[in-house]
Every structure is written in C-alpha cells, then in structure tokens.
Scaffold this motif. Sequence first.
Motif, PDB file in Angstrom:
ATOM      1  N   GLY A   1       2.615   5.970  -7.110  1.00 32.58           N
ATOM      2  CA  GLY A   1       1.561   6.695  -7.785  1.00 32.58           C
ATOM      3  C   GLY A   1       1.820   8.188  -7.749  1.00 32.58           C
ATOM      4  N   GLY A   2       2.382   8.662  -6.626  1.00 32.10           N
ATOM      5  CA  GLY A   2       2.708  10.080  -6.530  1.00 32.10           C
ATOM      6  C   GLY A   2       3.914  10.465  -7.378  1.00 32.10           C
ATOM      7  N   TRP A   3       4.983   9.681  -7.246  1.00 31.90           N
ATOM      8  CA  TRP A   3       6.232  10.060  -7.922  1.00 31.90           C
ATOM      9  C   TRP A   3       6.130   9.958  -9.433  1.00 31.90           C
ATOM     10  CZ3 TRP A   3       8.723   8.086  -3.122  1.00 31.90           C
ATOM     11  CH2 TRP A   3       9.519   9.068  -2.529  1.00 31.90           C
TER      12      TRP A   3
ATOM     13  N   ALA B   1       0.833  -1.205   0.000  1.00 28.09           N
ATOM     14  CA  ALA B   1       0.000   0.000   0.000  1.00 28.09           C
ATOM     15  C   ALA B   1       0.867   1.253   0.000  1.00 28.09           C
ATOM     16  CB  ALA B   1      -0.922  -0.013   1.214  1.00 28.09           C
ATOM     17  N   ILE B   2       1.881   1.263   0.878  1.00 26.82           N
ATOM     18  CA  ILE B   2       2.730   2.459   0.965  1.00 26.82           C
ATOM     19  C   ILE B   2       3.544   2.630  -0.315  1.00 26.82           C
ATOM     20  CG2 ILE B   2       4.730   3.404   2.188  1.00 26.82           C
ATOM     21  CD1 ILE B   2       3.328   2.878   4.692  1.00 26.82           C
ATOM     22  N   ALA B   3       4.021   1.489  -0.877  1.00 25.16           N
ATOM     23  CA  ALA B   3       4.747   1.563  -2.150  1.00 25.16           C
ATOM     24  C   ALA B   3       3.850   2.123  -3.250  1.00 25.16           C
ATOM     25  CB  ALA B   3       5.262   0.184  -2.534  1.00 25.16           C
ATOM     26  N   SER B   4       2.579   1.690  -3.263  1.00 21.03           N
ATOM     27  CA  SER B   4       1.647   2.189  -4.280  1.00 21.03           C
ATOM     28  C   SER B   4       1.427   3.679  -4.142  1.00 21.03           C
ATOM     29  CB  SER B   4       0.296   1.479  -4.180  1.00 21.03           C
ATOM     30  OG  SER B   4       0.440   0.120  -4.430  1.00 21.03           O
ATOM     31  N   ALA B   5       1.221   4.129  -2.888  1.00 16.36           N
ATOM     32  CA  ALA B   5       0.996   5.560  -2.684  1.00 16.36           C
ATOM     33  C   ALA B   5       2.216   6.357  -3.139  1.00 16.36           C
ATOM     34  CB  ALA B   5       0.690   5.833  -1.215  1.00 16.36           C
TER      35      ALA B   5
ATOM     36  N   ILE C   1       1.892   7.820   4.730  1.00 14.98           N
ATOM     37  CA  ILE C   1       0.963   7.814   3.600  1.00 14.98           C
ATOM     38  C   ILE C   1       0.337   9.198   3.413  1.00 14.98           C
ATOM     39  CG2 ILE C   1      -1.184   7.048   4.715  1.00 14.98           C
ATOM     40  CD1 ILE C   1      -1.417   5.049   2.350  1.00 14.98           C
ATOM     41  N   ALA C   2       0.188   9.946   4.512  1.00 12.17           N
ATOM     42  CA  ALA C   2      -0.349  11.303   4.380  1.00 12.17           C
ATOM     43  C   ALA C   2       0.652  12.211   3.673  1.00 12.17           C
ATOM     44  CB  ALA C   2      -0.698  11.874   5.748  1.00 12.17           C
ATOM     45  N   LEU C   3       1.940  12.037   4.005  1.00  4.42           N
ATOM     46  CA  LEU C   3       2.960  12.853   3.330  1.00  4.42           C
ATOM     47  C   LEU C   3       3.081  12.477   1.859  1.00  4.42           C
ATOM     48  CD1 LEU C   3       5.746  13.026   6.043  1.00  4.42           C
ATOM     49  CD2 LEU C   3       4.343  14.890   5.193  1.00  4.42           C
ATOM     50  N   LEU C   4       2.884  11.175   1.550  1.00  9.61           N
ATOM     51  CA  LEU C   4       2.993  10.749   0.161  1.00  9.61           C
ATOM     52  C   LEU C   4       1.844  11.289  -0.680  1.00  9.61           C
ATOM     53  CD1 LEU C   4       4.238   7.092   0.583  1.00  9.61           C
ATOM     54  CD2 LEU C   4       5.483   9.014  -0.382  1.00  9.61           C
TER      55      LEU C   4
ATOM     56  N   SER D   1      -4.916   6.671  -9.745  1.00  3.84           N
ATOM     57  CA  SER D   1      -5.646   5.463  -9.376  1.00  3.84           C
ATOM     58  C   SER D   1      -4.768   4.526  -8.554  1.00  3.84           C
ATOM     59  CB  SER D   1      -6.120   4.749 -10.644  1.00  3.84           C
ATOM     60  OG  SER D   1      -6.707   3.526 -10.320  1.00  3.84           O
ATOM     61  N   ILE D   2      -3.491   4.404  -8.961  1.00  2.17           N
ATOM     62  CA  ILE D   2      -2.570   3.531  -8.223  1.00  2.17           C
ATOM     63  C   ILE D   2      -2.391   4.026  -6.781  1.00  2.17           C
ATOM     64  CG2 ILE D   2      -0.171   2.740  -8.095  1.00  2.17           C
ATOM     65  CD1 ILE D   2      -0.147   2.714 -11.155  1.00  2.17           C
ATOM     66  N   SER D   3      -2.235   5.359  -6.617  1.00  2.00           N
ATOM     67  CA  SER D   3      -2.029   5.834  -5.242  1.00  2.00           C
ATOM     68  C   SER D   3      -3.309   5.722  -4.403  1.00  2.00           C
ATOM     69  CB  SER D   3      -1.487   7.267  -5.246  1.00  2.00           C
ATOM     70  OG  SER D   3      -2.379   8.120  -5.892  1.00  2.00           O
TER      71      SER D   3
END
Length: 333
Positions: free
Chosen positions: A158-160, A151-155, A275-278, A176-178
């Motif tokens: 998805g952001g980067w 989940a954290i990797a996806s967030a 996850i909030a920072l991401l 969508s990924i994030s």
Amino acid sequence: ISISSLLLGTTITISSNHWMMAWTGLEINTLAILPLISKPHHPRAIEAATKYFLIQAAASTLLLFSSTTNALFTGQWDITQLTHPTSCLLLTTAISIKLGLVPFHFWFPEVLQGSSLMTSLLLTTAMKFPPITLLLMTSPSLNHTLLTTMAIASAALGGWAGLNQTQVRKILAFSSISHLGWMTIIIIYSPKLTLITFYLYCMMTATAFLTLKTTKILKLSTMMAAWTKIPSLSATLMLALLSLAGLPPLTGFLPKWLIIQELTKQEMTPMATIIALLSLLGLFFYLRLAYCATITLPPNSSNYMKQWRTNKPVSTLTATLTTMTITLLPLSP
C-alpha cells in the motif's frame, strides 16, 4: 433500492450466526453496489463493475466452500465455531479477496478508479464492514503467521504502490490497502483495536472523499488548481490527509499508537517496528497530496486558469467529520 439493499445486506451479515446467512448478506451487498458502480455510462465504469462482480463472486464462493468444508468435518454451521484448518485457510483467502488484502489487492485500485467519488467512498468504507466483522468473529481460530505476513505485505505494498500515482482515487485505494494491513496485524491479539481502527479509518476517509467531492478533485493537477474554490476546505483537507497518515496531534495517530503498544505487549516488537517504518511510505504520498492541496501556492510552474471561489456553504456533515478527523486524539483511552 440499491442503498437500502446495501444496508440490508450489511445488517444480515453482521448479525448472523449461521454461515449461510452471512453468505447471503455478502451476496446482497455485492449485487446492491453493482448498479452504483456502473451508473455512469462509461467504459471504465462498466469495466470496474465487471471486475468487481467477478472478484466478489469468486470470494463468496470460496467463503461458502470453506464453511461447507467446516460443516462436513465438524458438523458446525456456527460462524464462531470455524475450527477445521483447511476451512480457516480458505476463509482467510476469501475474506482477503473481499477486502483487497495483499496478494489479492489488484482489483481494488482499478475498481475505485472506474467509479465515482461517492461510490468509491462506499467501496472503501461500507463494503469493508461485513468481511471485517466475519474476520473478527472467526479470528481466534485463524493462522497467526499467515495473517501477520499478509498484514505486513499489505502495509508495504500500500505504501510502495501509492508513491507513483497521480490519480487521487488510486492513492486513496492504496492507502486503504495499507490501513487494512494495520487492522489485520492486530485482529488476533485485540479485536476491539481492529474495530476502533476501522471506525476511525472510515471517518477519515469519508472526510477526504467528501472534501474532494465538494471541490471536484480527481487528480493531482486539478488539486493544485482547486485551492481558490474554498481555501478553508483546502487547509482542512491537508490536516485530514495528515491525520490519515497518522501524525501525532491528529486523530489518525490514535489507532497506530494503540496497535504498536499492543504488539509490543505481545512481544512482537520486530513486527511493530517494520509496520511503523512502512507507514512512512504512506506518509510520503499523503504529504505529496497535502503539498499539492495547500502548500504550492502561485506563482506555480504549471499554467492554469484561476477558478472562481464558490459561495455555496460547505455541508454540515463534511464540517463535522473534518473536525472529528482532526481533534479526536484526546478521547483516547
């Protein structure tokens, strides 16, 4: 035929108890969306359909394999009775390939870029529903650490990855990924929150795609020129994008707020913080989209032809969805 098969496949999967029926529903779904992806006779569309078919077939095979392994060791074909650790691992892999969770996300932006806006809308919303339902039903027995890491990797990814894109469909794919990352991190602790996040995400994405379809926007440069077509729609598109980013007075803030609260209750404050920072990464590219949509007004640096204002009325569906995307926050429990 394709649309009805889509509905049929989804219904079969979400209402089944037996693994074979769930698998059948997923297969019907995959086969039904393929003609919709490959309908424009264009190399990109055919390539997207081929990629989609291969990936989904592999994921379905893994899903079938995991359920048969579970049946072999425990004698249970019931979806909720998936207890064998190997089966759980395989199932997590299969579902994340189907959904496009990191590290199995590579196919998703490519397929979205190759298909039309309406097909992309189906791929980002309707096609995610059956796998998320399966994940929901099996969530008590899945591996916490694995799901949280993914989940954290996806967030993060998805952001980067969305930062450097100029194609709107790819940006929405990474968004969508994030969002999937947000859904996956909470599924073990509060499955209902996953569902509400998914529903609100579908609604906001539908708003974005329908608006883009009305104004025929496919990339950032056309987005800059499209404000003259329907100015009011451009303004609401900006609000819808900020809602997707999760800014407080808008609907998109609700799932993020509840998820962070629930994570804090479960003493996972570091995860909640990360996850909030991401999600700030995501906010950056939504802001850039919003900037291109409304805030950059002429005189612009780019030279382009002014486009005529259309006199077609905006469809009621788009209007309703936009209103809900912007104003649903007070309904929060």
